[in-house]
Design a protein around this motif. Structure first.
Motif, mmCIF file in Angstrom:
data_model
loop_
_atom_site.group_PDB
_atom_site.id
_atom_site.type_symbol
_atom_site.label_atom_id
_atom_site.label_comp_id
_atom_site.label_asym_id
_atom_site.label_seq_id
_atom_site.Cartn_x
_atom_site.Cartn_y
_atom_site.Cartn_z
ATOM 1 N N ILE A 119 0.024 11.543 -6.969
ATOM 2 C CA ILE A 119 1.362 11.272 -6.430
ATOM 3 C C ILE A 119 2.227 10.647 -7.537
ATOM 4 O O ILE A 119 1.815 9.680 -8.184
ATOM 5 N N MET A 120 3.394 11.252 -7.752
ATOM 6 C CA MET A 120 4.317 10.734 -8.768
ATOM 7 C C MET A 120 5.595 10.271 -8.065
ATOM 8 O O MET A 120 6.159 10.987 -7.238
ATOM 9 N N ILE A 121 6.012 9.048 -8.414
ATOM 10 C CA ILE A 121 7.208 8.465 -7.795
ATOM 11 C C ILE A 121 8.243 8.238 -8.896
ATOM 12 O O ILE A 121 8.139 7.273 -9.658
ATOM 13 N N PRO A 122 9.209 9.151 -9.005
ATOM 14 C CA PRO A 122 10.216 9.019 -10.077
ATOM 15 C C PRO A 122 11.277 7.994 -9.675
ATOM 16 O O PRO A 122 11.806 8.047 -8.564
ATOM 17 N N ILE A 123 11.558 7.062 -10.558
ATOM 18 C CA ILE A 123 12.474 5.980 -10.201
ATOM 19 C C ILE A 123 13.912 6.477 -10.036
ATOM 20 O O ILE A 123 14.612 6.082 -9.111
ATOM 21 N N SER A 124 14.325 7.407 -10.887
ATOM 22 C CA SER A 124 15.727 7.863 -10.848
ATOM 23 C C SER A 124 16.065 8.630 -9.579
ATOM 24 O O SER A 124 17.224 8.826 -9.259
ATOM 25 N N LYS A 125 15.070 9.094 -8.844
ATOM 26 C CA LYS A 125 15.338 9.911 -7.653
ATOM 27 C C LYS A 125 15.323 9.108 -6.347
ATOM 28 O O LYS A 125 15.376 9.680 -5.264
ATOM 29 N N GLN A 126 15.183 7.770 -6.466
ATOM 30 C CA GLN A 126 15.075 6.969 -5.241
ATOM 31 C C GLN A 126 16.432 6.498 -4.742
ATOM 32 O O GLN A 126 17.372 6.339 -5.526
ATOM 33 N N LEU A 128 4.921 4.748 1.922
ATOM 34 C CA LEU A 128 6.090 4.928 1.055
ATOM 35 C C LEU A 128 7.099 5.874 1.692
ATOM 36 O O LEU A 128 8.302 5.602 1.721
ATOM 37 N N GLN A 129 6.605 6.993 2.239
ATOM 38 C CA GLN A 129 7.522 7.946 2.885
ATOM 39 C C GLN A 129 8.250 7.298 4.057
ATOM 40 O O GLN A 129 9.423 7.539 4.280
ATOM 41 N N ASP A 130 7.509 6.450 4.769
ATOM 42 C CA ASP A 130 8.096 5.800 5.934
ATOM 43 C C ASP A 130 9.176 4.793 5.517
ATOM 44 O O ASP A 130 10.001 4.384 6.320
ATOM 45 N N HIS A 131 9.128 4.377 4.247
ATOM 46 C CA HIS A 131 10.163 3.500 3.707
ATOM 47 C C HIS A 131 11.137 4.286 2.837
ATOM 48 O O HIS A 131 11.758 3.724 1.930
ATOM 49 N N ASP A 132 11.219 5.586 3.115
ATOM 50 C CA ASP A 132 12.229 6.439 2.475
ATOM 51 C C ASP A 132 12.045 6.634 0.980
ATOM 52 O O ASP A 132 13.006 6.933 0.270
ATOM 53 N N VAL A 133 10.828 6.431 0.500
ATOM 54 C CA VAL A 133 10.571 6.648 -0.927
ATOM 55 C C VAL A 133 10.295 8.136 -1.147
ATOM 56 O O VAL A 133 9.576 8.767 -0.365
ATOM 57 N N ARG A 134 10.901 8.697 -2.175
ATOM 58 C CA ARG A 134 10.673 10.111 -2.502
ATOM 59 C C ARG A 134 9.424 10.193 -3.388
ATOM 60 O O ARG A 134 9.380 9.595 -4.458
ATOM 61 N N ALA A 135 8.430 10.918 -2.899
ATOM 62 C CA ALA A 135 7.172 11.031 -3.644
ATOM 63 C C ALA A 135 6.824 12.500 -3.842
ATOM 64 O O ALA A 135 7.099 13.331 -2.982
ATOM 65 N N THR A 136 6.225 12.787 -4.991
ATOM 66 C CA THR A 136 5.881 14.181 -5.290
ATOM 67 C C THR A 136 4.381 14.291 -5.540
ATOM 68 O O THR A 136 3.707 13.299 -5.839
ATOM 69 N N SER A 137 3.868 15.507 -5.410
ATOM 70 C CA SER A 137 2.439 15.739 -5.621
ATOM 71 C C SER A 137 2.254 16.712 -6.783
ATOM 72 O O SER A 137 2.938 17.745 -6.859
ATOM 73 N N ALA A 138 1.323 16.384 -7.684
ATOM 74 C CA ALA A 138 1.076 17.232 -8.857
ATOM 75 C C ALA A 138 0.185 18.403 -8.455
ATOM 76 O O ALA A 138 -0.953 18.192 -8.047
ATOM 77 N N PHE A 139 0.687 19.623 -8.559
ATOM 78 C CA PHE A 139 -0.122 20.789 -8.213
ATOM 79 C C PHE A 139 -0.955 21.285 -9.396
ATOM 80 O O PHE A 139 -1.667 22.273 -9.287
ATOM 81 N N LYS A 140 -0.838 20.572 -10.518
ATOM 82 C CA LYS A 140 -1.725 20.833 -11.662
ATOM 83 C C LYS A 140 -2.059 19.494 -12.318
ATOM 84 O O LYS A 140 -1.276 18.542 -12.214
#
Ligand SMILES: [Zn+2]
Length: 857
Positions: free
Chosen positions: A557-564, A527-539
């Protein structure tokens, strides 16, 4: 003209001499069959033969003779074919399928078939598993030629009574690396000075395969295509005798089995294998090597304890595996205190042993076949005598890792069933939807034992290699022995051992991917290699998926649609590709509001930086460990890593990367300017990952303010005068047993630490094969994995090392340097490409390392 004539005469006579040197006694030879010399254009021993020429010669034999045919059983990483030349009488080769079926019936303990005179014995002559031990592949050519072309009564008899499977090069990629080296530095006249480049290969040398793996440790772990192809072949033929040819130090002589008597006893092997069979074959090697005047030794060295060698795995399949070690000429000729050693001389010993093996196998054919029949029968009777009736296993959170473990079992022909009723054992719950059962009572009972049993009692303490190999622990697989009746569901096959994933439903808000899946880092990188912004839950948190609450753990891993940057339709297509490729579950969510824990807009979600990794190679760097990192990222994460030669480090701009990997090595080639460069780069927010002795280097070069466990309290004791005297002859074993040769221990994990994200149990096995005893971090938040108070799981360790060095020491710490950090492994998380359990610790360091801070109190 005269010159040409002279040349022809010289060439002719040198060929005659060369042939005579190897195989005079088995004349006459069929003139219609080209000798290796005739085919290659040089006498064997004059040059190192490339793998493609080896294959071409065996193909030629198959083309011109009805006593040989050739098969391909695999392809290496570098696209070299793995071949076997089948040699036998034309009658036997015409009936190969029938002979195979009879042999398979013989090894089947449920089949009443017994050995009969008309059944040929199966002999697998395997060569050159270590690429830079080249004499044996050349011997393979001579052996193949002798068996196909010799018209002697002896060879005729061999072919009538046996089928000989010649595997000329088990490791073609490594062999060719060395072959090019030896040939390109060959002088004329030849240079026998050991200082010459010809005798001193460059890093990574030719021993290993493309990814720098030692294939002679891979028979059990089956990570590489060479071993996987060979294992598939092996379980279709079950050869009675298997050879494993090696080379050792130039100043030595020759070794054949028996090995060191006590150490050789793998606890599950029939004693007869070591006593009766090896002694029987040794007589043949003794006789034939005496005839050519070669010196040799036996009994003093090597052990077959680890079941993943080419000289031990076949023993676990009812065969007799034979180790040979030849003093290496490392090049075409070298001088030694015992005189010059030529390549041809090394080849002759291997050739002589090859032919002696065939003779011994044929002359003891009936006995060896009965031994194999009894071996598999005793597997069932041993299992029936055992209180353990089977093993249950399965990880509730990671089906892909479970399936990777099942793949190994199936490759070894271990039968695996779905669990048909939930069980609880040793406090562990095994539910039917993720658990499997391996019954003990099956022909591969000894492989079942190898995969699951652990040991703590040993008759010897110096190991040539590992002392622990319970593969279930490599995979961090929850498992338990079963003593009652087994709840066996349907049998698992290679075809149905695939995780099923549902297509990703579209979402308008966000997607979630569990970090517990073995393939989650690969999916994230894609996903990162395809420029997708992904986040990791620290809790952790719980949130509605469809209409019911589902809990998500640390690292999700959370992938928010509005941030892509891409449309939600394009994103959905990408996510579908990811689930197909990596078999991970991706959940759509319609809200950011959690039912418990953090919401999706929380600052506890960190946008994960795409790793841009660089690793130092060459010089003093361990090629094994570097290869393990490279292999992991290439083959399981599909992520590139730049391998920078140590000599180029000075000119490297580290700011092009955010992660630097340093595996074991002395790193004395790095000067103070290099160290300052690393420190300043780490301080500006980047991540340095060190493994084993690189960790010691980071501490001793004061890159971090951490410590090693105060070492060797016993040594201080011995410094006191007078030192207690011990017999000189015991020095080797006494010093040797202080080493941790490879054993499995338990650590406790801080599951809230980003380096431990993806794990559910706070206890896990790690593999230790070093004496890097790492003290817990100076920071209260820096120790991620620490050895427990009762850490022994499997393998040998001295009580002193266990109690004074290991217990309470750290296996993994992270230390802050400026705005960056150094992640320090005391143990190797990627050992031999098979530690699926600890791979995640390393991948967390790569993917999450840059998001770790080390708070000070
Ligand atoms: Zn070797």
């Amino acid at each position: 003209m005269r010159q040409l004539l002279t040349l022809i005469i010289i060439t002719f006579s040198s060929q005659l001499l060369a042939q005579d040197y190897f195989y005079k006694k088995l004349e006459p030879f069929d003139p219609a069959i080209p000798s290796p010399e005739q085919f290659l254009g040089y006498p064997i021993g004059e040059h190192h033969t490339r793998h493609d020429r080896i294959v071409a010669y065996l193909q030629k034999l198959a083309d011109v003779s009805d006593k040989a045919n050739i098969i391909t059983y695999g392809m290496t990483h570098e696209y070299r074919p793995l071949v076997i030349l089948n040699i036998s009488s034309p009658e036997n080769l015409n009936n190969l399928s029938k002979h195979q079926a009879d042999h398979m019936a013989l090894v089947d303990p449920n089949n009443a078939k017994t050995a009969s005179e008309d059944m040929p014995i199966f002999i697998n002559l395997g060569y050159n598993v270590h690429g830079n031990e080249p004499s044996s592949s050349e011997a393979a050519l001579l052996t193949a030629y002798t068996l196909v072309a010799s018209q002697s009564a002896a060879v005729k008899e061999y072919l009538n009574k046996s089928i000989i499977f010649i595997d000329p090069t088990i490791n073609p990629d490594g062999r060719d690396r060395h072959t090019h080296w030896a040939n390109m530095y060959k002088g004329s006249p030849k240079v026998k000075d050991p200082a010459d480049a010809e005798h001193n290969e460059a890093w990574p040398r030719g021993r290993t395969n493309h990814y720098w793996f030692d294939l002679n440790r891979d028979w059990l772990l089956a990570i590489n295509p060479e071993s996987r192809g060979k294992l598939k072949w092996f379980h279709e033929w079950y050869p009675n005798v298997v050879t494993d040819f090696h080379e050792m130090g130039t100043n030595s002589t020759y070794f054949f089995e028996p090995m060191k008597p006590i150490a050789s006893k793998d606890p599950i092997m029939p004693k007869e294998n070591y006593t009766k069979l090896n002694d029987l074959f040794a007589k043949y090697f003794e006789e034939d090597l005496n005839k050519i005047g070669s010196l040799y030794f036996t009994k003093e060295a090597f052990d077959g304890t680890y079941p993943g060698y080419g000289s031990s795995y076949p023993d676990l399949q009812g065969g007799l595996a034979l180790l040979f070690e030849q003093a290496s000429s490392r090049g075409h000729v070298q001088e030694t205190p015992m005189g010059d050693i030529t390549f041809a001389f090394t080849i002759r010993n291997q050739y002589t042993s090859s032919m002696a093996t065939v003779r011994a196998a044929v002359e003891n054919k009936g006995m060896l076949m009965n031994y194999q029949k009894d071996f598999f029968k005793s597997a069932i009777s041993n299992a029936n005598k055992s209180s353990v009736k089977g093993y249950v296993f399965g990880d509730p959170y990671d089906e892909n890792r479970t399936r990777a473990f099942i793949d190994k079992l199936l490759l070894h022909k271990v039968k695996v069933h779905k669990l048909s009723a939930d069980v609880t054992r040793n406090g562990k719950v095994f539910k039917t939807d993720y658990s499997y059962v391996v019954p003990a009572a099956q022909p591969q009972y000894r492989m079942v034992q190898t995969m699951f049993e652990t040991y703590s009692q040993y008759s010897d303490s110096v190991y040539y290699d590992a002392s622990a190999w319970s593969v279930a622990n490599f995979y961090n697989m929850p498992y338990a022995p079963l003593t009652g009746s087994l709840s066996l569901g349907s049998e698992v096959t290679a075809e149905n051992n695939v995780k099923e994933v549902a297509a990703v439903e579209s979402s308008n808000y966000a997607y979630l991917l569990s970090w517990e899946d073995y393939n989650a880092p690969a999916a994230l990188y894609y996903l990162q290699d395809h420029d997708v912004r992904a986040t990791s839950a620290f809790k952790p948190f719980s949130i509605n998926v469809a209409s019911s609450a589902k809990s998500f753990n640390y690292g999700t891993i959370m992938i928010p649609i509005s941030k892509q940057k891409i449309s939600k339709d394009s994103l959905n297509i990408l996510l579908k590709a990811v689930t197909d490729k990596y078999k991970v579950d991706i959940y759509p969510v319609a809200t950011g509001y959690s039912s418990s824990g953090i919401d999706l807009g929380s600052s506890n979600f960190e946008t994960v930086q795409k790793p841009k990794a660089v690793m130092l190679v060459e010089g003093s760097v361990s090629s094994y460990e570097a290869g393990e990192v490279w292999h992991l990222l290439d083959t399981r994460v599909d992520m590139p890593i730049t391998k920078v030669p140590m000599r180029n480090f000075g000119g490297l701009d580290l700011n092009d990367y955010n992660t630097l990997v340093m595996v074991s090595g002395r790193y004395n080639d790095l000067d103070s300017a290099d160290k300052a460069k690393i420190t300043s780069w780490v301080s500006s927010g980047n991540t340095l990952i060190t493994i084993r002795t690189a960790t010691s280097w980071a501490i001793s070069s004061k890159l971090v303010k951490e410590k090693l466990v105060e070492k060797d309290k016993d040594k201080k004791e011995e410094d006191k005068v007078p030192v207690k005297s011990k017999p000189y002859v015991d020095a080797g074993p006494n010093i040797g047993k202080q080493e941790v040769g490879g054993a499995i221990f338990e650590v406790s994990l801080d599951l809230t630490h980003p380096l431990a994200f993806g794990y559910r149990s706070n206890k896990m096995p790690v593999y230790r094969n070093s004496d890097v005893w790492l003290a817990p971090s100076a920071s209260a938040y820096g120790t991620v994995a620490r050895y427990t108070d009762n850490p022994h799981i499997d393998g040998f360790i001295t009580p002193k090392n266990l109690n004074e060095n290991l217990k309470g020491s750290a296996s993994l710490i992270v230390s802050g340097v400026g705005r960056g950090r150094v992640v320090m492994f005391a143990d190797n998380p990627n050992f031999r490409g098979s530690w699926y359990g600890t791979n995640r610790l390393f991948l967390n360091a790569l993917f999450l390392g840059n998001h770790i801070s080390v708070p000070k109190e």
